[in-house]
Design a protein around this motif. Structure first.
Motif, PDB file in Angstrom:
ATOM      1  N   ARG A 165       5.534  -0.886 -79.217  1.00 21.72           N
ATOM      2  CA  ARG A 165       6.941  -1.158 -79.522  1.00 21.72           C
ATOM      3  C   ARG A 165       7.236  -1.083 -81.022  1.00 21.72           C
ATOM      4  O   ARG A 165       8.162  -1.722 -81.510  1.00 21.72           O
ATOM      5  N   THR A 167       8.574   0.364 -84.610  1.00 25.49           N
ATOM      6  CA  THR A 167       9.812   1.047 -84.977  1.00 25.49           C
ATOM      7  C   THR A 167       9.566   2.500 -85.374  1.00 25.49           C
ATOM      8  O   THR A 167      10.516   3.278 -85.503  1.00 25.49           O
ATOM      9  N   GLY A 170       7.035   3.589 -80.831  1.00 25.94           N
ATOM     10  CA  GLY A 170       7.323   2.997 -79.532  1.00 25.94           C
ATOM     11  C   GLY A 170       8.801   2.888 -79.208  1.00 25.94           C
ATOM     12  O   GLY A 170       9.281   3.430 -78.201  1.00 25.94           O
ATOM     13  N   LYS A 171       9.549   2.179 -80.047  1.00 23.84           N
ATOM     14  CA  LYS A 171      10.979   1.989 -79.777  1.00 23.84           C
ATOM     15  C   LYS A 171      11.765   3.292 -79.841  1.00 23.84           C
ATOM     16  O   LYS A 171      12.562   3.583 -78.945  1.00 23.84           O
ATOM     17  N   ILE A 186       8.968  -0.422 -71.500  1.00 21.67           N
ATOM     18  CA  ILE A 186       8.154  -0.592 -72.707  1.00 21.67           C
ATOM     19  C   ILE A 186       7.146  -1.708 -72.469  1.00 21.67           C
ATOM     20  O   ILE A 186       7.523  -2.825 -72.087  1.00 21.67           O
ATOM     21  N   HIS A 188       3.739  -3.862 -74.233  1.00 23.55           N
ATOM     22  CA  HIS A 188       3.202  -4.222 -75.545  1.00 23.55           C
ATOM     23  C   HIS A 188       2.082  -5.243 -75.367  1.00 23.55           C
ATOM     24  O   HIS A 188       1.660  -5.512 -74.234  1.00 23.55           O
ATOM     25  N   SER A 191       2.611  -7.976 -72.822  1.00 23.66           N
ATOM     26  CA  SER A 191       2.998  -7.613 -71.457  1.00 23.66           C
ATOM     27  C   SER A 191       1.916  -8.022 -70.464  1.00 23.66           C
ATOM     28  O   SER A 191       0.729  -7.783 -70.697  1.00 23.66           O
TER      29      SER A 191
END
Length: 288
Positions: A165, A167, A170-171, A186, A188, A191
């Protein structure tokens, strides 16, 4: 045996298009120009800079490299960014990251003119990616989408799982997949049952930076795996006959016989990233 999604033919296809666009700009008296800003002498930064210069030379993009010492002050770096913002002959600016810890990235990245932010670094670039209008995505994230498109892998209606995740990858890659009408999950480090979620994916994008973390428990037959990570595997044989080479998140030898398609590391996403950087620089020059 899985289809190998090599980055080389993707970059070659882009080269033909981008060379023509560069020639069209030169006929108008415009030389697409990229400024690369580096703080310190980190080997990975130097390697990326060399790769970018080589790709630029192939296409006809001009590159100016600016190097600051490892202990450069925040004021010195901001002054350089201001100078590049004001230089009309510079169309794109790439700041190599991560920066040394004494520099405040948030203040620095948002100093850059968004029209020259060819690696999706500042907040306005991120907002543009979120809205799906304008701006430049981080080059590595967009390289994932470019590979899927080149090999004719449709995203619309597919379930994509993104591991990571950040920047940088991932995002933004999740946002780009949404723009292609994929259904995106998503995962991470926090999770639960990440492996189980990954087995539900048609497209799995891994960008955690954890060597061999994607095992056979994460994949299934018919799946496409985009391995973005660059890790160091001290135990894998290299081309020189010794030990030690770069590798991705995927345990390649374990999952390649299972999945339908997979990017190699090296030779996959990374080899397309510099082509995306050049495309962004050319687009910035065209807009100017």
């Amino acid at each position: 045996m899985a289809q190998l999604l090599s980055g080389k033919p993707v970059a070659e296809a882009m080269r033909l298009e981008l060379t023509a666009r560069c020639e069209a700009l030169r006929e108008r008296g415009i030389l697409p120009t990229l400024a690369i800003v580096r703080v310190g002498q980190k080997p990975d930064d130097l390697a990326y800079e060399r790769g970018a210069k080589k790709r630029a030379e192939q296409l006809g993009v001009q590159v100016h490299a600016f190097s600051l010492p490892e202990d450069a002050s925040q004021e010195a770096l901001l002054a350089l960014i201001d100078r590049l913002n004001d230089d009309a002959s510079v169309h794109g600016v790439l700041l190599l990251r991560p920066l040394p810890p004494h520099l405040q990235l948030d203040a620095i990245r948002n100093r850059l003119d968004p029209e020259k932010d060819v690696d999706g670094m500042c907040d306005l670039s991120a907002a543009a990616i979120y809205n799906g209008h304008g701006g430049f995505a981080p080059c590595t994230a967009e390289a994932c989408i470019q590979i899927l498109a080149h090999y004719g892998m449709e995203c619309a209606g597919k379930h994509a799982v993104v591991l990571g995740r950040s920047t940088v990858i991932g995002k933004p890659v999740a946002m780009l997949l949404l723009q292609k009408n994929a259904t995106v999950t998503i995962c991470h480090s926090k999770s639960r049952q990440a492996a189980q979620l990954c087995t539900t994916a048609d497209i799995l994008v891994s960008a955690t930076g954890r060597l061999c973390s994607v095992t056979k428990d994460f994949v299934h037959e018919g799946q496409t795996v985009i391995d973005v990570a660059i890790n160091w595997d001290a135990n894998r044989p290299n081309a020189a006959g010794g030990l030690g080479t770069i590798a991705g998140d995927a345990d390649f030898d374990e999952i390649e016989p299972i999945v339908e398609a997979i990017t190699p590391v090296p030779g996959g996403v990374g080899s397309v990233t510099t082509s995306i950087l050049m495309r962004h620089t050319i687009e910035a020059a065209e807009k100017r």
